[in-house]
Motif scaffolding. Structure first.
Motif, PDB file in Angstrom:
ATOM      1  N   HIS A  93       0.845  -1.202   0.000  1.00 25.72           N
ATOM      2  CA  HIS A  93       0.000   0.000   0.000  1.00 25.72           C
ATOM      3  C   HIS A  93       0.880   1.253   0.000  1.00 25.72           C
ATOM      4  O   HIS A  93       0.762   2.140   0.836  1.00 25.72           O
ATOM      5  CB  HIS A  93      -0.936   0.005   1.224  1.00 25.72           C
ATOM      6  CG  HIS A  93      -2.010  -1.018   1.154  1.00 25.72           C
ATOM      7  ND1 HIS A  93      -1.771  -2.366   1.328  1.00 25.72           N
ATOM      8  CD2 HIS A  93      -3.340  -0.905   0.899  1.00 25.72           C
ATOM      9  CE1 HIS A  93      -2.910  -3.031   1.198  1.00 25.72           C
ATOM     10  NE2 HIS A  93      -3.879  -2.167   0.944  1.00 25.72           N
ATOM     11  N   SER A  94       1.760   1.302  -0.983  1.00 26.22           N
ATOM     12  CA  SER A  94       2.681   2.438  -1.080  1.00 26.22           C
ATOM     13  C   SER A  94       2.069   3.618  -1.824  1.00 26.22           C
ATOM     14  O   SER A  94       2.589   4.736  -1.784  1.00 26.22           O
ATOM     15  CB  SER A  94       3.965   2.002  -1.788  1.00 26.22           C
ATOM     16  OG  SER A  94       3.681   1.667  -3.144  1.00 26.22           O
ATOM     17  N   GLY A  95       0.995   3.364  -2.547  1.00 28.44           N
ATOM     18  CA  GLY A  95       0.379   4.415  -3.345  1.00 28.44           C
ATOM     19  C   GLY A  95       1.022   4.601  -4.697  1.00 28.44           C
ATOM     20  O   GLY A  95       0.608   5.476  -5.474  1.00 28.44           O
ATOM     21  N   GLU A  96       2.014   3.798  -5.023  1.00 26.67           N
ATOM     22  CA  GLU A  96       2.713   3.934  -6.303  1.00 26.67           C
ATOM     23  C   GLU A  96       1.956   3.201  -7.408  1.00 26.67           C
ATOM     24  O   GLU A  96       1.315   2.169  -7.173  1.00 26.67           O
ATOM     25  CB  GLU A  96       4.130   3.374  -6.194  1.00 26.67           C
ATOM     26  CG  GLU A  96       5.009   4.134  -5.204  1.00 26.67           C
ATOM     27  CD  GLU A  96       6.387   3.511  -5.060  1.00 26.67           C
ATOM     28  OE1 GLU A  96       6.643   2.491  -5.750  1.00 26.67           O
ATOM     29  OE2 GLU A  96       7.192   4.032  -4.263  1.00 26.67           O
ATOM     30  N   GLY A  97       2.082   3.737  -8.618  1.00 24.33           N
ATOM     31  CA  GLY A  97       1.478   3.096  -9.780  1.00 24.33           C
ATOM     32  C   GLY A  97      -0.027   2.945  -9.612  1.00 24.33           C
ATOM     33  O   GLY A  97      -0.732   3.879  -9.223  1.00 24.33           O
ATOM     34  N   TYR A  98      -0.509   1.728  -9.896  1.00 20.94           N
ATOM     35  CA  TYR A  98      -1.937   1.462  -9.788  1.00 20.94           C
ATOM     36  C   TYR A  98      -2.297   0.782  -8.474  1.00 20.94           C
ATOM     37  O   TYR A  98      -3.395   0.277  -8.313  1.00 20.94           O
ATOM     38  CB  TYR A  98      -2.393   0.589 -10.961  1.00 20.94           C
ATOM     39  CG  TYR A  98      -2.290   1.295 -12.295  1.00 20.94           C
ATOM     40  CD1 TYR A  98      -3.279   2.176 -12.708  1.00 20.94           C
ATOM     41  CD2 TYR A  98      -1.186   1.092 -13.115  1.00 20.94           C
ATOM     42  CE1 TYR A  98      -3.184   2.841 -13.927  1.00 20.94           C
ATOM     43  CE2 TYR A  98      -1.078   1.753 -14.338  1.00 20.94           C
ATOM     44  CZ  TYR A  98      -2.077   2.620 -14.737  1.00 20.94           C
ATOM     45  OH  TYR A  98      -1.977   3.290 -15.943  1.00 20.94           O
TER      46      TYR A  98
END
Length: 475
Positions: A93-98
């Motif tokens: 749940h890093s918020g990166e990409g999709y």
């Protein structure tokens, strides 16, 4: 797709399911059609996550502090089902990409707090309002019944169409196709396939030729309780998708005792040639004319929805069986010519479908107490109307695919109170069909305990949940 993107997709699908009345399978297919970039492995991973969450939904909602959105349920599943640590979940749940956005403080707190001591309904995986019903029905076994209904993925049961072929013949066909069929213990014409990996039954030649139909063994047993014999007038009062209609229609056909041979390829035969000698061109062998089979019963299938009846027609044609399909009026009209004429009336009444929750676990969380009450009232009304078609000495079989007393016993009790002209028929007397195994006669007779009501369930019989009550008109 990355693992994180798959989680975000699963959360989105879960939200779509929550706001839809469509089966989860249909919602998943629609998502796949709208997101062509997702490969087969991606779609399978997303579907696996979705079904894991749905089956454990009660526990996950509890663990996430009452939140029911797809994101919260997926996060809970990573902790409670997959056993991932907080650090591992945060990496996803890093918020990166999709991928999904980072965890909030509240989400971290819920994961690290753990679920605590679970209420019985949460631990059992059932909607809270049905627990008391289960306890009354199953006593100390209620948690086992709940687990088997909600947790495992159901196998694929097939009914062999013995009007066209034999069980052994289909068994050989499926084995040759790379599958591992097993005989079902109760239905003598049933075969079972594992759901892992899920077989594409409709792509099989055996299905295309009408040699098999997908039908849970419990549903098959319900058909075999009717006692249909040659010469009878038979009514399937609530035809629905037509599964039981096809089963009853098969009972009206002569039984095939030898599996049909595959059509041989054309072989070269002697042919005149202008240059003399025999021509080498292969000439097709003449095909044998199909045997005209006349049904030994008069079968009528009713439903209140014309589209459902229309969908049964190609299934009947493929199976090589016949039925008179009729539209039932909203107030029960359209049956006047059959009043007190039928030897057998099967009423597969509308119900919650709670007996099939292992196949459609999403339905468990959509069901409300008011719906059970509505369905009970509808069942009483339908049974009252359908019973008018049974002639003196004829049989009435009331069936649901429900696990709930509010639909099953409550409806049977109401019918018996309102219709003293119908006498209970002990289930043991309805187990003489050739389509039942000897093991079925013993086990199902024991389950009925000398009575006229029979309950099947994933835990007790390895089938979907079914309830049946058998009656005979005495006046």
């Amino acid at each position: 797709m990355t693992p994180a993107a798959r989680l975000a997709a699963a959360a989105s699908v879960l939200d779509s399911i929550a706001h839809s009345r469509q089966p989860a399978e249909v919602v998943l297919k629609a998502w796949g059609a709208a997101n062509r970039y997702a490969g087969s492995k991606d779609r399978r991973a997303i579907a696996d996550r979705v079904y894991k969450v749905i089956r454990a939904r009660g526990r996950l909602v509890w663990a996430m502090g009452g939140r029911e959105d797809g994101r919260a349920l997926v996060i809970g599943s990573l902790s409670l089902i997959d056993g991932l640590s907080l650090d591992e979940i945060e990496l996803l749940h890093s918020g990166e990409g999709y991928g999904p956005r980072p965890l909030s403080k509240q989400e971290r707190a819920r994961i690290t707090a753990g679920p605590g001591e679970l209420p019985g309904w949460v631990a059992a995986g059932l909607p809270e309002f049905v627990v008391e019903d289960f306890k009354i029905t199953f006593g100390d076994r209620w948690t086992e019944e709940a687990h088997e209904l909600m947790a495992p993925r159901a196998p694929i049961d097939l009914r062999v169409n013995v009007a066209k072929t034999t069980v052994a013949g289909v068994e050989a066909e499926l084995t040759e196709a790379g599958l591992s069929p097993e005989r079902t213990p109760w239905s003598a014409v049933g075969l079972r396939l594992s759901a892992e990996p899920p077989p594409n039954v409709q792509a099989l030649e055996a299905f295309k030729q009408g040699h098999i139909e997908i039908q849970d063994e419990g549903s098959q047993v319900a058909c075999w309780l009717t006692g249909v014999e040659p010469g009878m007038t038979v009514v399937d009062y609530c035809a629905g998708g037509g599964g039981k209609t096809l089963g009853l229609a098969m009972l009206g056909q002569p039984v095939v005792t030898k599996a049909p041979k595959a059509e041989a390829e054309a072989a070269p035969v002697a042919a005149w040639s202008p240059v003399g000698g025999e021509g080498a061109a292969p000439q097709p062998k003449p095909k044998a004319k199909p045997v005209e089979i006349t049904s030994t019963i008069r079968l009528f299938a009713y439903d209140v929805v014309q589209k459902r009846l229309d969908n049964i027609r190609p299934r009947l044609a493929r199976a090589g069986v016949t039925a008179d399909l009729r539209l039932l009026g909203q107030n029960g009209g359209g049956v006047e010519d059959l009043v007190r004429q039928a030897d057998v009336v099967l009423v597969d009444a509308p119900c919650s479908g709670s007996g099939t929750w292992r196949r459609r676990p999403e339905d468990a969380w959509r069901l409300k107490p008011s719906e059970v009450e509505r369905l009970h009232a509808l069942q009483v009304q339908i049974l009252d109307r359908a019973s008018a078609l049974v002639k003196p000495g004829g049989r009435l079989v009331f069936v649901t695919c429900s696990m709930l007393r509010g639909e099953n016993e409550a409806t049977a009790d109401a019918f018996e109170e309102n219709h003293p002209e119908f006498a209970p028929v002990p289930v043991a007397q309805a187990l003489n069909a050739a389509t039942l195994t000897d093991a079925a006669r013993q086990r199902l007779g024991d389950l009925a305990a000398g009575g006229h009501r029979l309950r099947l369930s994933p835990a007790s019989t390895g089938t979907d949940g079914f309830f049946a009550a058998v009656y005979e008109r005495t006046a």
